[in-house]
Write a protein that holds these residues in place. Structure first.
Motif, short mmCIF file in Angstrom:
data_model
loop_
_atom_site.label_atom_id
_atom_site.label_comp_id
_atom_site.label_asym_id
_atom_site.label_seq_id
_atom_site.Cartn_x
_atom_site.Cartn_y
_atom_site.Cartn_z
N LYS A 3 28.78 10.60 -31.02
CA LYS A 3 29.37 9.70 -30.02
C LYS A 3 28.54 9.68 -28.74
N ASP A 46 32.64 0.68 -31.45
CA ASP A 46 34.01 0.26 -31.73
C ASP A 46 34.42 0.66 -33.14
N LYS A 47 33.56 0.40 -34.09
CA LYS A 47 33.85 0.69 -35.50
C LYS A 47 33.99 2.19 -35.75
N ASP A 48 33.12 2.98 -35.13
CA ASP A 48 33.06 4.41 -35.43
C ASP A 48 34.03 5.27 -34.60
N PHE A 49 34.31 4.86 -33.36
CA PHE A 49 34.98 5.80 -32.46
C PHE A 49 36.28 5.33 -31.83
N LEU A 50 36.57 4.04 -31.84
CA LEU A 50 37.83 3.61 -31.25
C LEU A 50 38.93 3.66 -32.30
N LYS A 51 40.04 4.20 -31.88
CA LYS A 51 41.16 4.30 -32.79
C LYS A 51 41.77 2.92 -33.00
N LYS A 52 42.07 2.65 -34.23
CA LYS A 52 42.69 1.37 -34.55
C LYS A 52 44.19 1.47 -34.29
N ILE A 53 44.69 0.53 -33.52
CA ILE A 53 46.11 0.50 -33.20
C ILE A 53 46.79 -0.43 -34.22
#
Length: 57
Positions: A3, A46-53
């Motif tokens: 990250k 975004d794809k690797d590190f943001l949590k999907k809500i």
């Protein structure tokens, strides 16, 4: 990719984009290329590190 490494690349590309845009203009071919590269890095982050809500339907 870690990250922190990706964040460093994003900041480096953002700085390069600002420099190129100031020198050549925002619509220059070089600025557009740097902008697209920055977009790719941001999309990767975004794809690797943001949590999907989850969305509620």
């Amino acid at each position: 990719m870690l990250k922190q490494d990706l964040l460093s690349l994003i900041e480096q590309k953002r700085a390069e984009l600002i420099q190129v845009a100031c020198t050549n203009g925002l619509s220059s071919t070089l600025a557009i290329r740097h902008s697209q590269e920055l977009d790719q890095l941001l999309n990767q982050y975004d794809k690797d590190f943001l949590k999907k809500i989850p969305t509620h339907s």
